[in-house]
Design an enzyme around this catalytic site. Structure first.
Site, short mmCIF file in Angstrom:
data_model
loop_
_atom_site.label_atom_id
_atom_site.label_comp_id
_atom_site.label_asym_id
_atom_site.label_seq_id
_atom_site.Cartn_x
_atom_site.Cartn_y
_atom_site.Cartn_z
CE LYS A 184 5.13 -5.74 1.25
NZ LYS A 184 4.78 -4.65 2.14
NE ARG A 236 4.20 -1.67 6.12
CZ ARG A 236 3.24 -2.59 6.12
NH1 ARG A 236 2.61 -2.87 7.23
NH2 ARG A 236 2.92 -3.22 5.00
CB SER A 255 10.45 -1.90 -0.23
OG SER A 255 9.97 -1.54 1.03
#
Length: 212
Positions: free
Chosen positions: A137, A38, A107
């Site tokens: 996040k 990621r 997600s």
């Protein structure tokens, strides 16, 4: 239910030679079911180079290699699958690109509705979270998408057969409620790569916590 397994996710930026060692060390710590690359704000060539280098390490340890966000690159590097967010376009588009046999994870934040839609559209797993405060996040993203409670995992296990992943601020010391609630996978980023005793020790501690 089968034993909960660890789902490792890379930091958003990596130094590839150093990260190769970190990933090998993580695998040395015990069972890992999947690894997701990621990388944020990274060029395609760099992502492909990293993927092609890390895939054999994952396969050597019987872990699936998942690429974040990019179905097109997942095909190019022959990843086992792709993980997409709610802003990455319809699942059917990703499926058309990656074909019938690659894994697609989605997600779903704290939404039962999004998870059911993902299941109906052919996702191979759904991810819920962030369950805890997390570095990966922004506060804005957490406010937008919500923070679920462990009972969403219990609900999912009661009605659905698709695997679910719990994500967001999870550590060896706080994962127990999520394991008990029925998470098939526990996703970890910071708790593994920033563990003071290294990623191998982090994986060992996660597996110990899961077993207990």
């Amino acid at each position: 239910m089968e034993r909960t397994r660890l789902y490792l996710i890379s930091p958003p930026a990596i130094d590839l030679p150093a990260f190769i060692q970190a990933l090998k060390e993580a695998f040395s710590g015990g069972d890992v079911g999947s690894f997701q690359l990621r990388l944020k704000g990274t060029g395609d060539a760099e992502i492909l180079t990293a993927a092609e280098t890390l895939i054999p390490i994952c396969h050597e340890h019987n872990a699936a290699f998942i690429l974040n966000d990019r179905p097109d690159l997942a095909v190019k590097c022959n990843a086992d699958g792709v993980h997409i967010g709610q802003d990455d376009g319809p699942l059917k588009n990703a499926r058309a690109i990656v074909g019938p046999d690659r894994i697609i994870g989605v997600s779903c934040h704290d939404s039962k509705h999004l998870a059911m839609v993902a299941g109906e559209e052919g996702a191979d797993y759904v991810a819920f979270g962030a369950f805890y405060p997390t570095k990966s996040k922004s506060p804005e993203a957490l406010a937008k998408y919500g923070t679920p409670k462990p009972d969403i995992l219990e609900w999912w296990q009661q009605y659905m057969v698709l695997p679910c992943v719990a994500i967001g601020g999870i550590t060896p010391s706080n994962c127990a409620p999520l394991v008990r609630a029925g998470a098939d996978f526990i996703a970890a980023i910071t708790a593994v790569w920033e563990h003071p005793q290294g990623p191998g020790k982090a994986v060992e501690e996660f597996n110990k916590a899961i077993t207990e």
